[in-house]
Design a protein around this motif. Structure first.
Motif, PDB file in Angstrom:
ATOM      1  N   TYR A 115       0.850  -1.187   0.000  1.00 57.66           N
ATOM      2  CA  TYR A 115       0.000   0.000   0.000  1.00 57.66           C
ATOM      3  C   TYR A 115       0.889   1.241   0.000  1.00 57.66           C
ATOM      4  O   TYR A 115       2.102   1.152   0.203  1.00 57.66           O
ATOM      5  CB  TYR A 115      -0.924   0.011   1.230  1.00 57.66           C
ATOM      6  CG  TYR A 115      -0.211  -0.071   2.552  1.00 57.66           C
ATOM      7  CD1 TYR A 115       0.099   1.071   3.278  1.00 57.66           C
ATOM      8  CD2 TYR A 115       0.147  -1.308   3.095  1.00 57.66           C
ATOM      9  CE1 TYR A 115       0.759   0.994   4.492  1.00 57.66           C
ATOM     10  CE2 TYR A 115       0.809  -1.393   4.307  1.00 57.66           C
ATOM     11  CZ  TYR A 115       1.111  -0.245   5.005  1.00 57.66           C
ATOM     12  OH  TYR A 115       1.769  -0.325   6.208  1.00 57.66           O
ATOM     13  N   GLY A 116       0.266   2.375  -0.238  1.00 58.82           N
ATOM     14  CA  GLY A 116       1.028   3.624  -0.261  1.00 58.82           C
ATOM     15  C   GLY A 116       1.944   3.746  -1.457  1.00 58.82           C
ATOM     16  O   GLY A 116       2.726   4.694  -1.554  1.00 58.82           O
ATOM     17  N   ARG A 130      -5.025   8.409   3.096  1.00 54.55           N
ATOM     18  CA  ARG A 130      -6.060   7.413   3.390  1.00 54.55           C
ATOM     19  C   ARG A 130      -5.550   6.006   3.117  1.00 54.55           C
ATOM     20  O   ARG A 130      -5.748   5.089   3.915  1.00 54.55           O
ATOM     21  CB  ARG A 130      -7.326   7.688   2.568  1.00 54.55           C
ATOM     22  CG  ARG A 130      -8.444   6.723   2.953  1.00 54.55           C
ATOM     23  CD  ARG A 130      -9.757   6.905   2.218  1.00 54.55           C
ATOM     24  NE  ARG A 130     -10.793   6.126   2.890  1.00 54.55           N
ATOM     25  CZ  ARG A 130     -11.985   5.860   2.388  1.00 54.55           C
ATOM     26  NH1 ARG A 130     -12.328   6.336   1.204  1.00 54.55           N
ATOM     27  NH2 ARG A 130     -12.863   5.142   3.064  1.00 54.55           N
ATOM     28  N   GLN A 131      -4.868   5.837   1.990  1.00 54.31           N
ATOM     29  CA  GLN A 131      -4.372   4.516   1.640  1.00 54.31           C
ATOM     30  C   GLN A 131      -3.326   4.025   2.637  1.00 54.31           C
ATOM     31  O   GLN A 131      -3.336   2.861   3.049  1.00 54.31           O
ATOM     32  CB  GLN A 131      -3.786   4.524   0.232  1.00 54.31           C
ATOM     33  CG  GLN A 131      -3.367   3.157  -0.247  1.00 54.31           C
ATOM     34  CD  GLN A 131      -2.897   3.161  -1.684  1.00 54.31           C
ATOM     35  OE1 GLN A 131      -1.855   2.610  -2.002  1.00 54.31           O
ATOM     36  NE2 GLN A 131      -3.662   3.789  -2.563  1.00 54.31           N
ATOM     37  N   VAL A 132      -2.430   4.914   3.032  1.00 54.90           N
ATOM     38  CA  VAL A 132      -1.380   4.542   3.981  1.00 54.90           C
ATOM     39  C   VAL A 132      -1.986   4.100   5.310  1.00 54.90           C
ATOM     40  O   VAL A 132      -1.578   3.084   5.895  1.00 54.90           O
ATOM     41  CB  VAL A 132      -0.403   5.717   4.185  1.00 54.90           C
ATOM     42  CG1 VAL A 132       0.458   5.501   5.434  1.00 54.90           C
ATOM     43  CG2 VAL A 132       0.490   5.894   2.962  1.00 54.90           C
ATOM     44  N   VAL A 133      -2.982   4.846   5.790  1.00 57.26           N
ATOM     45  CA  VAL A 133      -3.593   4.502   7.080  1.00 57.26           C
ATOM     46  C   VAL A 133      -4.403   3.211   6.971  1.00 57.26           C
ATOM     47  O   VAL A 133      -4.331   2.347   7.856  1.00 57.26           O
ATOM     48  CB  VAL A 133      -4.459   5.664   7.604  1.00 57.26           C
ATOM     49  CG1 VAL A 133      -5.286   5.221   8.805  1.00 57.26           C
ATOM     50  CG2 VAL A 133      -3.573   6.846   7.976  1.00 57.26           C
ATOM     51  N   ILE A 134      -5.173   3.051   5.891  1.00 61.20           N
ATOM     52  CA  ILE A 134      -5.914   1.797   5.693  1.00 61.20           C
ATOM     53  C   ILE A 134      -4.954   0.618   5.746  1.00 61.20           C
ATOM     54  O   ILE A 134      -5.179  -0.368   6.453  1.00 61.20           O
ATOM     55  CB  ILE A 134      -6.682   1.815   4.357  1.00 61.20           C
ATOM     56  CG1 ILE A 134      -7.873   2.779   4.433  1.00 61.20           C
ATOM     57  CG2 ILE A 134      -7.180   0.409   3.997  1.00 61.20           C
ATOM     58  CD1 ILE A 134      -8.531   3.036   3.084  1.00 61.20           C
ATOM     59  N   PHE A 319       2.310 -16.365   1.026  1.00 62.05           N
ATOM     60  CA  PHE A 319       1.109 -17.155   0.803  1.00 62.05           C
ATOM     61  C   PHE A 319       0.035 -16.319   0.104  1.00 62.05           C
ATOM     62  O   PHE A 319      -0.681 -16.796  -0.768  1.00 62.05           O
ATOM     63  CB  PHE A 319       0.577 -17.682   2.139  1.00 62.05           C
ATOM     64  CG  PHE A 319      -0.592 -18.601   2.018  1.00 62.05           C
ATOM     65  CD1 PHE A 319      -0.404 -19.957   1.773  1.00 62.05           C
ATOM     66  CD2 PHE A 319      -1.889 -18.122   2.147  1.00 62.05           C
ATOM     67  CE1 PHE A 319      -1.488 -20.813   1.653  1.00 62.05           C
ATOM     68  CE2 PHE A 319      -2.979 -18.974   2.026  1.00 62.05           C
ATOM     69  CZ  PHE A 319      -2.770 -20.319   1.779  1.00 62.05           C
ATOM     70  N   THR A 320      -0.059 -15.063   0.520  1.00 60.02           N
ATOM     71  CA  THR A 320      -1.050 -14.146  -0.036  1.00 60.02           C
ATOM     72  C   THR A 320      -0.421 -12.772  -0.240  1.00 60.02           C
ATOM     73  O   THR A 320       0.383 -12.336   0.581  1.00 60.02           O
ATOM     74  CB  THR A 320      -2.267 -13.996   0.908  1.00 60.02           C
ATOM     75  OG1 THR A 320      -2.845 -15.277   1.142  1.00 60.02           O
ATOM     76  CG2 THR A 320      -3.322 -13.068   0.309  1.00 60.02           C
ATOM     77  N   ALA A 321      -0.807 -12.115  -1.314  1.00 61.19           N
ATOM     78  CA  ALA A 321      -0.407 -10.727  -1.550  1.00 61.19           C
ATOM     79  C   ALA A 321      -1.669  -9.878  -1.593  1.00 61.19           C
ATOM     80  O   ALA A 321      -2.561 -10.124  -2.396  1.00 61.19           O
ATOM     81  CB  ALA A 321       0.372 -10.599  -2.859  1.00 61.19           C
ATOM     82  N   ILE A 322      -1.747  -8.885  -0.702  1.00 60.64           N
ATOM     83  CA  ILE A 322      -2.883  -7.968  -0.667  1.00 60.64           C
ATOM     84  C   ILE A 322      -2.416  -6.611  -1.159  1.00 60.64           C
ATOM     85  O   ILE A 322      -1.476  -6.041  -0.615  1.00 60.64           O
ATOM     86  CB  ILE A 322      -3.463  -7.843   0.761  1.00 60.64           C
ATOM     87  CG1 ILE A 322      -3.900  -9.213   1.276  1.00 60.64           C
ATOM     88  CG2 ILE A 322      -4.618  -6.852   0.781  1.00 60.64           C
ATOM     89  CD1 ILE A 322      -4.323  -9.206   2.738  1.00 60.64           C
ATOM     90  N   ASP A 323      -3.055  -6.110  -2.205  1.00 63.14           N
ATOM     91  CA  ASP A 323      -2.713  -4.812  -2.778  1.00 63.14           C
ATOM     92  C   ASP A 323      -3.812  -3.808  -2.463  1.00 63.14           C
ATOM     93  O   ASP A 323      -4.993  -4.082  -2.729  1.00 63.14           O
ATOM     94  CB  ASP A 323      -2.583  -4.899  -4.314  1.00 63.14           C
ATOM     95  CG  ASP A 323      -1.363  -5.683  -4.746  1.00 63.14           C
ATOM     96  OD1 ASP A 323      -0.654  -6.214  -3.875  1.00 63.14           O
ATOM     97  OD2 ASP A 323      -1.127  -5.765  -5.961  1.00 63.14           O
ATOM     98  N   ILE A 324      -3.442  -2.652  -1.929  1.00 65.52           N
ATOM     99  CA  ILE A 324      -4.415  -1.595  -1.654  1.00 65.52           C
ATOM    100  C   ILE A 324      -4.182  -0.459  -2.637  1.00 65.52           C
ATOM    101  O   ILE A 324      -3.111   0.157  -2.645  1.00 65.52           O
ATOM    102  CB  ILE A 324      -4.297  -1.096  -0.206  1.00 65.52           C
ATOM    103  CG1 ILE A 324      -4.441  -2.271   0.770  1.00 65.52           C
ATOM    104  CG2 ILE A 324      -5.353  -0.033   0.082  1.00 65.52           C
ATOM    105  CD1 ILE A 324      -4.245  -1.894   2.215  1.00 65.52           C
ATOM    106  N   PHE A 325      -5.172  -0.207  -3.488  1.00 63.97           N
ATOM    107  CA  PHE A 325      -5.085   0.821  -4.521  1.00 63.97           C
ATOM    108  C   PHE A 325      -6.297   1.746  -4.446  1.00 63.97           C
ATOM    109  O   PHE A 325      -7.311   1.407  -3.842  1.00 63.97           O
ATOM    110  CB  PHE A 325      -5.068   0.190  -5.924  1.00 63.97           C
ATOM    111  CG  PHE A 325      -3.811  -0.557  -6.262  1.00 63.97           C
ATOM    112  CD1 PHE A 325      -2.583  -0.136  -5.813  1.00 63.97           C
ATOM    113  CD2 PHE A 325      -3.879  -1.700  -7.053  1.00 63.97           C
ATOM    114  CE1 PHE A 325      -1.425  -0.827  -6.144  1.00 63.97           C
ATOM    115  CE2 PHE A 325      -2.732  -2.403  -7.394  1.00 63.97           C
ATOM    116  CZ  PHE A 325      -1.496  -1.955  -6.935  1.00 63.97           C
TER     117      PHE A 325
END
Length: 542
Positions: A115-116, A130-134, A319-325
């Motif tokens: 993220y970020g 917002r993205q950084v805090v999420i 195992f998992t990659a979570i991307d926040i965009f």
């Protein structure tokens, strides 16, 4: 526990008949009880009996369970549970003895949380905020409940935007030295560009005056990257969001990952040349047009470097990659899923969280932002105005799928209307209770007189405490931190109401005071844990 009880009944009494079906246990409106289940309604088609008749069967089975004060049937066949005060008090004792044993979180798989990620072409804005805090709060929660989490920022340090930034700094450099060099079209015009140009002049004087070539571009690019990365780090420290790792796009070129990905796709006949460009056969996997990987000028597209980055994530053993965009990346998802299939990466490896954007309001005025035009509110400026706690809380408190209207005046207010103030004040109010008790000569004793807790409002507070782990699981399942802030506000509200209606510190009834202080202590503990996960202070005084 209710779910397990129901499953036990199903297993013991019904499974031999071949009945197995899904059901939910949820919290109904308060007048119906503490918990409710739809199991009788969900099972009607299997039993071929009226739901209320099925419900009676389950009520009989629950009648001897000591955890329930009352089990009743409502409406067409809902089963409502009222938990006994004894059970709630036992829970409170166990919680205060060792909260972690109550939650019983187990060790889970490793997760890479990205993220970020940004083009390092200017200061972080409130949109980045917002993205950084999420991401930071999700990382805290996932780690707390047992995941091995790596928080990572991806720096797009090798694309067209960095070239534009370097040229923009060079233009300002020439302007300061007296030559009217125009800023490139689509270039960057913020004051920070002038500051970077001044740093180059300080170190090199007029060495690059009116000179532009690949070597000069490399110099200006390096200065820009160093200065803006330092700005990023300073802002992240100010808002209390630190990354475990920063991954540079340029490293994918240097370590051969991009070449490796292209080779794999070529061997599978998934790329082809057309109009001087190299294309990926996206359409073979999803309902989307084929996409360019290498432009006809030889430069890599963002899509190619992102494929390589996620291939590298997988190879690193996550195992998992979570991307926040931001939600503007919606069109990027199908092509990325196609690329993962093409590289034989498991379908559930990559998870996207797309958050809606932020509108900053100052009074009735909406502040507009444009990084290139230099007209934007930086995250630094926001933190300076409202403080890190309010900034983090406001960024976290709205569902990621919902647009955030950031109200500056509300964020700065010291009233119950401000949610962060309201929650923090509950924590500070409890601290003052213990100071008050000590001043009045009441010696607080942990676990003393808890059997005196018996009112509905006391049971309601214990029930809220008991839901903490379930709230964290919901945050992890739905990947939105607002469930946690909503929960903290409910706990704070219940405690403020309890405080208003009950005398907690009473020198004329020391045993009851101890009982209520124990409850307040537990509320304070869960508020402190929750505020810490959101990344804000749990103050002793306000």
């Amino acid at each position: 526990m209710i779910r397990r009880e129901i499953q036990s009944i199903l297993k013991s009494h019904l499974m031999e008949l071949g009945y197995e079906y899904d059901f939910v246990v949820e919290i109904p409106e308060e007048q119906f009880g503490d918990f409710s289940t739809n199991i009788a309604l969900a099972g009607a088609k299997y039993f071929k009996k009226p739901p209320r008749e099925i419900a009676k069967y389950f009520v009989e089975k629950f009648s001897d369970r000591p955890m329930f004060k009352e089990v009743t049937i409502a409406g067409p066949g809902f089963i409502n549970f009222k938990v006994s005060n004894e059970f709630y008090r036992d829970f409170l004792i166990k919680f205060m003895q060792d909260p972690r044993s109550i939650w019983n979180f187990k060790k889970r798989e490793n997760v890479l949380l990205e993220y970020g990620s940004a083009n390092p072409t200017g200061p972080l804005t409130i949109g980045h905020g917002r993205q950084v805090v999420i991401g930071d709060v999700l990382g805290n929660v996932l780690r707390y409940i047992g995941y091995d989490v790596t928080k990572e920022m991806y720096l797009n340090d090798a694309g067209r935007q960095i070239k534009l930034l370097a040229k923009s700094v060079w233009a300002r450099y020439n302007q300061i030295l007296g030559f009217d060099e125009p800023i490139p079209e689509d270039g960057y015009k913020g004051k920070y560009v002038i500051n970077i140009a001044k740093r180059v002049i300080s170190d090199h004087n007029d060495r690059y005056f009116k000179i532009w070539n690949e070597d000069v571009e490399r110099v200006f690019k390096e200065y820009a990257l160093v200065e803006i990365t330092n700005m990023f780090n300073s802002t992240l420290e100010k808002i209390g969001a630190q990354f475990d790792n920063v991954f540079k796009e340029s490293s994918l070129i240097e370590d051969g990952t991009i070449r490796e990905v292209l080779t794999i796709l070529e061997q599978k006949d998934l790329i082809y040349e057309q109009d001087g460009a190299i294309w990926f056969r996206t359409s073979r996997f999803v309902n989307d047009n084929d996409k360019v990987l290498i432009k006809n000028d030889g430069s890599y597209t963002y899509f190619l470097t992102d494929i390589a980055y996620h291939y590298r994530k997988y190879k690193r053993g996550f195992f998992t990659a979570i991307d926040i965009f931001g939600s503007d990346h919606h069109g990027h998802l199908p092509r990325m899923y196609a690329a993962m299939k093409a590289l034989d990466i498991p379908e559930d490896f990559l998870i996207f969280v797309l958050h809606q954007f932020v509108t900053l309001k100052r009074g009735n005025e909406v502040v507009k932002m444009s990084t290139r035009a230099g007209e934007f509110v930086t995250l630094d400026e926001l933190i300076d105005e409202v403080g890190s706690d309010a900034a983090r809380y406001f960024f976290a408190m709205v569902d990621v799928n919902t647009h955030l209207n950031f109200d500056l005046e509300l964020a700065k207010s010291k009233t119950d209307e401000n949610p962060v103030f309201y929650v923090q004040y509950a924590h500070a109010r409890i601290s003052s209770l213990f100071e008050n008790a000590q001043a009045k000569g009441i010696n607080f004793t942990l676990l003393d007189s808890i059997e005196l807790l018996e009112s509905e409002s006391e049971m309601r507070l214990i029930k809220l405490i008991s839901l903490f782990d379930e709230i964290l699981e919901k945050v992890a399942e739905r990947l939105s931190p607002h469930y946690l802030t909503d929960y903290l506000e409910k706990v704070a509200s219940a405690f403020h109401k309890y405080y208003a209606e009950n005398k907690i510190v009473d020198v004329e009834n020391v045993p009851l005071s101890n009982a209520r202080l124990n409850l307040a202590y537990a509320v304070k503990s869960v508020l402190s844990e929750g505020l810490t996960l959101v990344g804000i202070n749990a103050p002793q005084r306000m």
